[in-house]
Design an enzyme around this catalytic site. Sequence first.
Site, mmCIF file in Angstrom:
data_model
loop_
_atom_site.group_PDB
_atom_site.id
_atom_site.type_symbol
_atom_site.label_atom_id
_atom_site.label_comp_id
_atom_site.label_asym_id
_atom_site.label_seq_id
_atom_site.Cartn_x
_atom_site.Cartn_y
_atom_site.Cartn_z
ATOM 1 C CG HIS A 1 0.633 -13.100 5.941
ATOM 2 N ND1 HIS A 1 1.590 -13.660 4.982
ATOM 3 C CD2 HIS A 1 1.032 -13.323 7.294
ATOM 4 C CE1 HIS A 1 2.565 -14.028 5.688
ATOM 5 N NE2 HIS A 1 2.157 -14.096 7.173
ATOM 6 C CB SER B 1 -17.113 10.679 -7.370
ATOM 7 O OG SER B 1 -17.488 10.477 -8.822
ATOM 8 C CE LYS C 1 -15.890 6.412 -4.418
ATOM 9 N NZ LYS C 1 -15.520 5.945 -5.505
ATOM 10 C CD GLU D 1 -6.682 7.486 -4.438
ATOM 11 O OE1 GLU D 1 -6.915 6.529 -5.158
ATOM 12 O OE2 GLU D 1 -7.557 8.315 -4.263
#
Length: 458
Positions: free
Chosen positions: A153, A274, A280, A287
């Site tokens: 979970h 970024s 970043k 992704e």
Amino acid sequence: MWGGRFADGPSAVMREINASIPFDKRLWRQDLAGSKAHARMLKAQGIIAADDADAILAGLDAIERDYAAGGLVEDMALEDIHMHVEARLAEIVGPAAGRLHTARSRNDQVATDFRLWVRDSIDAIDEGLRAFQQALLARADDHAATIMPGFTHLQVAQPVTLGHHLMAYYEMAKRDRSRFADARARMNECPLGAAALAGTSFPLDREATAKALGFDRPTANSLDSVSDRDFALEFLSAAAMTGLHLSRLAEEIIIWASQPYGFVSLPDAFSTGSSIMPQKRNPDAAELVRGHSGRLLGAFQALAVTMKGLPLAYSKDMQDDKEPAFQAYDTLALCLAAMTGMVSTLSFNADRMRAAAAGGFSTATDLADWLVRVAGVPFREAHHITGRAVKAAEAAGTGLAELPIASLRAIDARIDARVYDVLSVEASVASRTSHGGTAPDGVRARIAAARDELERGR
Ligand code: ARG
């Protein structure tokens, strides 16, 4: 090539919707291989004259050299790869070229070409999966005893080792390879010679063409031969499943790389910055692997839906079989390369992982098991006692291992100081010695066995 009964040529729109050359040109090597095998068989069977067959074979060789050197010039009027090759052959060898299509149809031709392409693609994906497995094995070996939280979970559940976690993906990749191998074994029958749908009146030697093209045997039913695309669907289904596994690993890398976790950092080679936030470091490759898995699932869906309503035998809908397969192959090959690269170059923050593994009362099960094993308490009761110990630790703001013995004994007098031997995360993982469990020794044994499997080819 089929204009004999027509007075007018097709409209421009008809040509455009009909043409598959923009994508099926990718089958040129397979198409030439199929044509050569067919021409040799026609010659051997005396179906066409030896000098015509030799001229055809020399012409096909010349086309192969041309295409290899300069690619192919697309002509929408020539529909597909089969007609491009045949038209070019006619330019090179003259009227004898027209004898190549004896006892053959584009229907069995395309089925053969596409099977050959899928077979090659399975072999290439298998290589990619093997490299991915090797990358996992290397990192698992380095981290066979590195402790991290195991989750259910997405809540800290029990400590595990990072090596064990990585090896879970090795097992998935192993099943993926076996699915591709199954598909390959089942699809390795040659449809060439089924002709349009009914077989042919010429005395073909289908065993010979099957063998020449590396197939195990010819297909058994001519209708099935030209209408079957199971082999492509099985390829796409195995690709979709592989993509799904890569996506799960990508998702984990994304979570692990986020600052609140801080379990991994991505190397420059697999991260991006970024344009506005200078600090970043984004896990874009992971992704995109996660995103691309949607396209892999979609490719299977696209072809399955195309096929499901088709009566026997060939329908032109089936021309749409190629793009999903080509796209899925390209996507999967790229995703495999990206994941293999990421797995090989990630750096793991063992301190952060260990600290997280020690949180969340992750050794509560070890306390309950100790009560059962050492104090003879029934498991359900041990579960309850342990729940009270967790509550006490939570109230005291400590972990279970830091609770004083007096507090534990106040909960249940059967507890004694030996319990601390099982409450550390190290003791917890070391005790998970059951077959397939997370104990470092077990993980190392599995890694050794897996290395052996890879050596032996599976
Ligand atoms: N380009 C076609 C395909 O990919 C080849 C088969 C065409 N056959 C036909 N009867 N029109 O499916």
